[in-house]
Design a protein around this motif. Structure first.
Motif, short mmCIF file in Angstrom:
data_model
loop_
_atom_site.label_atom_id
_atom_site.label_comp_id
_atom_site.label_asym_id
_atom_site.label_seq_id
_atom_site.Cartn_x
_atom_site.Cartn_y
_atom_site.Cartn_z
N GLY A 238 0.79 -1.22 0.00
CA GLY A 238 0.00 0.00 0.00
C GLY A 238 0.82 1.27 0.00
N ILE A 239 2.14 1.19 -0.09
CA ILE A 239 2.97 2.40 -0.08
C ILE A 239 2.68 3.28 -1.30
CG2 ILE A 239 5.36 3.22 -0.25
CD1 ILE A 239 4.66 2.30 2.52
N ASP A 240 2.51 2.66 -2.46
CA ASP A 240 2.22 3.44 -3.66
C ASP A 240 0.89 4.18 -3.53
OD1 ASP A 240 4.55 2.58 -4.88
OD2 ASP A 240 3.57 0.85 -5.82
N GLN A 241 -0.11 3.53 -2.97
CA GLN A 241 -1.39 4.19 -2.76
C GLN A 241 -1.28 5.31 -1.74
OE1 GLN A 241 -1.01 0.86 -2.70
NE2 GLN A 241 -2.10 0.22 -4.54
N LEU A 242 -0.47 5.10 -0.71
CA LEU A 242 -0.28 6.14 0.30
C LEU A 242 0.41 7.36 -0.29
CD1 LEU A 242 -0.64 6.90 3.27
CD2 LEU A 242 1.57 5.87 3.72
N GLN A 243 1.40 7.15 -1.16
CA GLN A 243 2.05 8.27 -1.83
C GLN A 243 1.06 9.02 -2.71
OE1 GLN A 243 5.36 6.39 -3.82
NE2 GLN A 243 6.69 6.59 -2.05
N THR A 244 0.17 8.31 -3.38
CA THR A 244 -0.85 8.95 -4.20
C THR A 244 -1.80 9.78 -3.34
OG1 THR A 244 -0.73 7.13 -5.79
CG2 THR A 244 -2.68 8.52 -5.87
N ILE A 245 -2.19 9.24 -2.18
CA ILE A 245 -3.09 9.95 -1.29
C ILE A 245 -2.43 11.22 -0.75
CG2 ILE A 245 -4.22 9.83 0.98
CD1 ILE A 245 -4.77 6.85 0.32
N VAL A 246 -1.16 11.12 -0.36
CA VAL A 246 -0.46 12.29 0.17
C VAL A 246 -0.32 13.36 -0.91
CG1 VAL A 246 1.75 13.11 1.07
CG2 VAL A 246 0.75 11.03 1.99
N GLY A 247 -0.02 12.96 -2.13
CA GLY A 247 0.06 13.92 -3.24
C GLY A 247 -1.28 14.59 -3.50
N SER A 248 -2.35 13.83 -3.38
CA SER A 248 -3.69 14.40 -3.57
C SER A 248 -4.03 15.39 -2.47
CB SER A 248 -4.73 13.28 -3.61
OG SER A 248 -4.48 12.41 -4.68
N VAL A 249 -3.65 15.06 -1.23
CA VAL A 249 -3.91 15.97 -0.12
C VAL A 249 -3.12 17.27 -0.29
CG1 VAL A 249 -3.61 16.27 2.38
CG2 VAL A 249 -4.57 14.15 1.49
N MET A 250 -1.89 17.16 -0.79
CA MET A 250 -1.10 18.37 -1.04
C MET A 250 -1.77 19.23 -2.11
SD MET A 250 2.78 16.90 -0.88
CE MET A 250 3.50 18.38 -1.52
N THR A 251 -2.31 18.60 -3.15
CA THR A 251 -3.00 19.35 -4.20
C THR A 251 -4.24 20.04 -3.64
OG1 THR A 251 -2.22 17.78 -5.85
CG2 THR A 251 -4.11 19.15 -6.45
N ILE A 252 -5.01 19.34 -2.83
CA ILE A 252 -6.20 19.93 -2.22
C ILE A 252 -5.80 21.10 -1.31
CG2 ILE A 252 -8.07 19.51 -0.56
CD1 ILE A 252 -8.22 16.66 -1.77
N GLY A 253 -4.71 20.94 -0.57
CA GLY A 253 -4.22 22.02 0.29
C GLY A 253 -3.85 23.26 -0.50
N LEU A 254 -3.19 23.07 -1.64
CA LEU A 254 -2.83 24.22 -2.48
C LEU A 254 -4.06 24.89 -3.08
CD1 LEU A 254 0.35 22.84 -4.24
CD2 LEU A 254 0.23 24.67 -2.55
N ILE A 255 -5.04 24.09 -3.50
CA ILE A 255 -6.27 24.66 -4.05
C ILE A 255 -7.00 25.46 -2.99
CG2 ILE A 255 -8.56 24.05 -4.94
CD1 ILE A 255 -7.16 21.72 -6.42
N LEU A 256 -7.07 24.93 -1.77
CA LEU A 256 -7.73 25.65 -0.68
C LEU A 256 -6.97 26.92 -0.30
CD1 LEU A 256 -8.92 22.71 1.60
CD2 LEU A 256 -10.30 24.14 0.07
N ALA A 257 -5.64 26.89 -0.41
CA ALA A 257 -4.86 28.10 -0.12
C ALA A 257 -5.15 29.18 -1.15
CB ALA A 257 -3.37 27.76 -0.09
N VAL A 258 -5.30 28.80 -2.40
CA VAL A 258 -5.64 29.78 -3.44
C VAL A 258 -7.03 30.34 -3.19
CG1 VAL A 258 -6.13 30.06 -5.90
CG2 VAL A 258 -4.09 28.83 -5.18
N LEU A 259 -7.98 29.48 -2.84
CA LEU A 259 -9.33 29.94 -2.53
C LEU A 259 -9.32 30.90 -1.34
CD1 LEU A 259 -12.38 29.75 -3.05
CD2 LEU A 259 -12.41 27.79 -1.50
N ALA A 260 -8.57 30.56 -0.31
CA ALA A 260 -8.47 31.44 0.87
C ALA A 260 -7.83 32.77 0.50
CB ALA A 260 -7.68 30.75 1.97
N LEU A 261 -6.85 32.74 -0.39
CA LEU A 261 -6.21 33.98 -0.84
C LEU A 261 -7.21 34.87 -1.56
CD1 LEU A 261 -3.59 35.64 -1.21
CD2 LEU A 261 -3.26 34.40 -3.33
N ILE A 262 -8.02 34.29 -2.42
CA ILE A 262 -9.03 35.07 -3.15
C ILE A 262 -10.05 35.66 -2.20
CG2 ILE A 262 -10.92 34.89 -4.82
CD1 ILE A 262 -9.19 32.75 -6.26
N ILE A 263 -10.57 34.85 -1.29
CA ILE A 263 -11.58 35.33 -0.34
C ILE A 263 -10.99 36.40 0.57
CG2 ILE A 263 -12.99 34.65 1.65
CD1 ILE A 263 -13.39 31.94 0.22
N SER A 264 -9.76 36.21 1.04
CA SER A 264 -9.13 37.20 1.92
C SER A 264 -8.85 38.51 1.19
CB SER A 264 -7.83 36.63 2.49
OG SER A 264 -8.10 35.51 3.27
#
Length: 89
Positions: A13-39
């Motif tokens: 499951g290491i490959d799947q875990l790496q995929t999940i962590v990469g997806s969470v990083m992408t979601i974090g960046l998208i939310l940071a951009v959204l927060a920047l726009i709202i702020s």
């Protein structure tokens, strides 16, 4: 002398875990951009409506969202840096 390195093949499951962590990083960046726009909108609205408290909160939100984007983008580099520092101890 003991020399132990991370093993990426040791657990299932290491490959799947790496995929999940990469997806969470992408979601974090998208939310940071959204927060920047709202702020930014909040800061502009507060400045134009003569509401210094709202403008200050918007500016703080811009700083926090930029900091979150920096941490999301630099997470792997920071972990690798401290891993290498830990290996020299």
């Amino acid at each position: 002398m003991i020399d132990i390195d991370p093993n990426s093949n040791g657990l299932p499951g290491i490959d799947q875990l790496q995929t999940i962590v990469g997806s969470v990083m992408t979601i974090g960046l998208i939310l940071a951009v959204l927060a920047l726009i709202i702020s930014s909108v909040t800061s502009g609205y507060g400045a134009n409506s003569s509401n210094p408290h709202l403008a200050a909160r918007g500016k703080l939100g811009v700083l926090v969202s930029c900091g979150a984007a920096i941490l999301c983008g630099a997470a792997v580099t920071l972990v690798n840096f401290f891993w290498n520092v830990g290996q020299t101890v």
